[in-house]
Design a protein around this motif. Structure first.
Motif, PDB file in Angstrom:
ATOM      1  N   VAL A   1      -5.933  38.782 -33.392  1.00 47.52           N
ATOM      2  CA  VAL A   1      -7.162  39.347 -32.832  1.00 47.52           C
ATOM      3  C   VAL A   1      -7.980  38.277 -32.109  1.00 47.52           C
ATOM      4  CG1 VAL A   1      -9.368  40.423 -33.405  1.00 47.52           C
ATOM      5  CG2 VAL A   1      -7.280  41.199 -34.525  1.00 47.52           C
ATOM      6  N   GLN A   2      -8.038  37.064 -32.668  1.00 46.27           N
ATOM      7  CA  GLN A   2      -8.935  36.033 -32.145  1.00 46.27           C
ATOM      8  C   GLN A   2      -8.326  35.222 -31.005  1.00 46.27           C
ATOM      9  OE1 GLN A   2     -12.094  35.756 -32.982  1.00 46.27           O
ATOM     10  NE2 GLN A   2     -11.921  37.417 -34.473  1.00 46.27           N
ATOM     11  N   ALA A   3      -7.006  35.067 -30.992  1.00 45.72           N
ATOM     12  CA  ALA A   3      -6.374  34.249 -29.943  1.00 45.72           C
ATOM     13  C   ALA A   3      -6.232  35.062 -28.663  1.00 45.72           C
ATOM     14  CB  ALA A   3      -5.018  33.741 -30.428  1.00 45.72           C
ATOM     15  N   THR A   4      -7.356  35.415 -28.075  1.00 45.16           N
ATOM     16  CA  THR A   4      -7.359  36.322 -26.927  1.00 45.16           C
ATOM     17  C   THR A   4      -6.644  35.749 -25.706  1.00 45.16           C
ATOM     18  OG1 THR A   4      -9.532  35.464 -26.300  1.00 45.16           O
ATOM     19  CG2 THR A   4      -9.477  37.449 -27.679  1.00 45.16           C
ATOM     20  N   GLN A   5      -6.640  34.435 -25.568  1.00 47.58           N
ATOM     21  CA  GLN A   5      -6.016  33.819 -24.398  1.00 47.58           C
ATOM     22  C   GLN A   5      -4.509  34.088 -24.358  1.00 47.58           C
ATOM     23  OE1 GLN A   5      -6.619  29.609 -24.132  1.00 47.58           O
ATOM     24  NE2 GLN A   5      -5.466  29.387 -22.214  1.00 47.58           N
TER      25      GLN A   5
END
Length: 321
Positions: free
Chosen positions: A125-129
């Motif tokens: 979810v957090q590693a959008t890149q």
């Protein structure tokens, strides 16, 4: 008997598209059931045969899916090479994770695997890149098998069913091997297995890695089939569903895991028409099965069939002299 059951199952899988041509439900739901079978069979090796509880199996499913998705979309890797790289990375991480965590037992092991699944989900979810975050990652290219582009429902049915049969065949052979006997010994009594010379730590690590590889394999196929992945497809709910499939079909039974995965997939599809009552009926049916068939669907149905055959034999008239 197991090989005979496998050949009969393979025959049924091959005949389905012939008996129901142009049937969207059979092709699409069959492919979904095939992926669930791969996941459930791998988890059954860990839970049913080795007796190790896992509530984070969806994490390995997601790792395989995102490895193929990121490598093909971000870096332009060929799909087969991305699949192989995903399996290698997942296997390595599973091996590193298994060494300390499999020293735990019971609910402590369950909580540790649950935490691992939550960590992987948060990273997705957090590693959008790299992952696209909560919106997911789209535009995943079709699977390319040595020049053959897999992009139709019928083609995907064939590929997924071939992969499923390969996994089931490998599992049946593994269970009958020395490794399978060691896993059953560990499940029965880890202390007794150690006294008999079984390297219990190695056996548990091996089955944990194999189970993770099966999940990553299914995840890679899932990513290319859907052409889209998102963290919601690999959350805690998915892990619980996989555990339910294994328990529902019957622990320590490869065909039980197959039966549980297919039954739960069909149940989820069939209950869609009930809308608001879907979860209520779903829970009631699962409770009824576990009450009346505590050993699972496969064992329960097999025992019922034997009782019917026994009664029919008793009713046959004696031969005249």
């Amino acid at each position: 008997m197991r090989l005979a059951g496998f050949y009969l199952f393979a025959l049924g899988v091959a005949l389905l598209p012939i008996l129901f041509p142009d049937n969207y439900f059979v092709i699409v739901v069959g492919a979904s059931a095939g992926l669930h079978v791969i996941l459930a069979v791998g988890l059954n090796l860990l839970m049913g045969y080795a007796g190790q509880i896992s509530l984070g199996h969806a994490a390995f499913f997601g790792m395989g899916a995102y490895a193929s998705a990121i490598l093909t979309t971000r870096f332009g890797w060929p799909s087969l090479l991305a699949l192989a790289a995903g399996l290698l990375a997942t296997g390595a991480l599973a091996w590193l994770f298994a060494r300390p965590i499999l020293r735990l037992r019971g609910h402590y092991l369950a909580m540790a695997t649950l935490g691992f699944g939550v960590i992987v989900h948060v990273i997705l979810v957090q590693a959008t890149q790299w992952t696209g975050g909560p919106d997911g990652l789209s535009g995943i290219p079709a699977l390319n098998l040595l020049g053959w582009r897999v992009d139709g429902d019928e083609q995907w049915y064939g590929v997924i069913m071939a992969a499923m049969l390969l996994v089931v065949w490998l599992t049946l052979n593994l269970v009958d091997s020395q490794v399978g006997r060691a896993l059953r010994a560990v499940h029965g009594s880890e202390f007794a297995a150690q006294m008999m010379g079984v390297d219990t730590g190695r056996a548990k690590t091996q089955v944990f890695v194999i189970s993770a590889l099966f999940a990553a394999f299914a995840g890679s196929l899932f990513a290319h089939q859907q052409a889209f992945v998102s963290p919601d497809s690999f959350n805690l709910t998915v892990s619980v569903e996989l555990v339910t499939m294994v328990v529902l079909g019957g622990l320590a039974s490869t065909f039980g895991a197959v039966c549980g995965a297919i039954a739960l997939t069909l149940l989820q599809q069939g209950l869609v028409v009930f809308e608001d009552y879907e979860m209520l009926i779903h829970g009631a049916l699962l409770m009824a099965v576990m009450i009346f068939m505590p050993q699972g669907l496969f064992v329960g149905l097999s025992q019922a069939a034997r009782r019917v055959r026994h009664r029919l034999k008793r009713r046959q008239p004696l031969p005249s002299t």
